[in-house]
Design a protein around this motif. Structure first.
Motif, mmCIF file in Angstrom:
data_model
loop_
_atom_site.group_PDB
_atom_site.id
_atom_site.type_symbol
_atom_site.label_atom_id
_atom_site.label_comp_id
_atom_site.label_asym_id
_atom_site.label_seq_id
_atom_site.Cartn_x
_atom_site.Cartn_y
_atom_site.Cartn_z
ATOM 1 N N TYR A 35 -1.368 0.806 1.234
ATOM 2 C CA TYR A 35 -0.101 0.539 0.568
ATOM 3 C C TYR A 35 -0.273 -0.335 -0.676
ATOM 4 O O TYR A 35 0.385 -0.122 -1.685
ATOM 5 N N TRP B 52 -1.937 0.674 -4.749
ATOM 6 C CA TRP B 52 -1.222 1.265 -5.869
ATOM 7 C C TRP B 52 -0.297 0.284 -6.575
ATOM 8 O O TRP B 52 0.158 0.539 -7.686
ATOM 9 N N VAL B 53 0.009 -0.847 -5.959
ATOM 10 C CA VAL B 53 0.967 -1.785 -6.545
ATOM 11 C C VAL B 53 0.499 -2.342 -7.899
ATOM 12 O O VAL B 53 1.254 -2.306 -8.875
ATOM 13 N N LEU C 129 -1.656 -1.056 -9.956
ATOM 14 C CA LEU C 129 -1.796 0.050 -10.901
ATOM 15 C C LEU C 129 -0.440 0.463 -11.462
ATOM 16 O O LEU C 129 -0.234 0.489 -12.678
ATOM 17 N N VAL C 130 0.499 0.752 -10.599
ATOM 18 C CA VAL C 130 1.816 1.204 -11.054
ATOM 19 C C VAL C 130 2.592 0.048 -11.680
ATOM 20 O O VAL C 130 3.165 0.186 -12.764
ATOM 21 N N GLY C 131 2.612 -1.101 -11.010
ATOM 22 C CA GLY C 131 3.362 -2.237 -11.542
ATOM 23 C C GLY C 131 2.819 -2.739 -12.867
ATOM 24 O O GLY C 131 3.581 -3.060 -13.773
ATOM 25 N N THR D 44 1.086 -0.975 -15.093
ATOM 26 C CA THR D 44 1.322 0.028 -16.137
ATOM 27 C C THR D 44 2.770 0.019 -16.597
ATOM 28 O O THR D 44 3.052 -0.011 -17.802
ATOM 29 N N VAL D 45 3.693 0.022 -15.648
ATOM 30 C CA VAL D 45 5.111 0.014 -16.003
ATOM 31 C C VAL D 45 5.485 -1.304 -16.688
ATOM 32 O O VAL D 45 6.206 -1.311 -17.694
#
Length: 129
Positions: A84, A87-88, A90-92, A94-95
């Motif tokens: 879980y 990915w936090v 990576l996505v957080g 990038t955004v």
């Protein structure tokens, strides 16, 4: 593998602008003590002080989450937290970088270069809440 081609392209396509000589800085040599005083003075500004405090609180919250999340997932979800939590960032990240850059560029057009500091302070205060 991806950074190496990017580094190669950047190394051979981007030129560094020529450095200009600042005659005023060369003519006025500051003593070591006055340089240290100027450096300390810039770090003691209220904006940087509160931004550092907010960043420390934000990082402290992240450390508490990282310490306790493994226990939560193992006891209540019966799962591996790595599935879980991987990915936090990576996505957080990038955004957050894209949104922060967009907002910063949009506000600089309206309010000037000081708007970048407002974005930084806002992001730190938002993370503390």
């Amino acid at each position: 593998p991806v950074p190496f081609p990017c580094a190669f392209i950047l190394a051979f396509t981007i030129k560094e602008p020529p450095k200009r000589r600042d005659t005023l800085a060369e003519s006025v040599r500051l003593s070591n003590r006055s340089r240290q005083f100027q450096l300390a003075k810039s770090f003691l500004s209220p904006a940087l002080f509160f931004l550092s405090i907010a960043g420390g609180i934000r990082n402290g919250g992240g450390l508490v989450l990282a310490y306790n999340v493994d226990t939560f997932f193992s006891q209540y979800r019966h799962a591996n937290s790595a599935h879980y939590m991987s990915w936090v960032p990576l996505v957080g990240g990038t955004v957050g970088a894209a949104l922060g850059g967009f907002l910063s560029d949009a506000l600089v057009v309206r309010f000037g270069r000081q708007a970048r500091v407002i974005i930084l302070i806002g992001s730190q205060v938002r993370e503390v809440e």
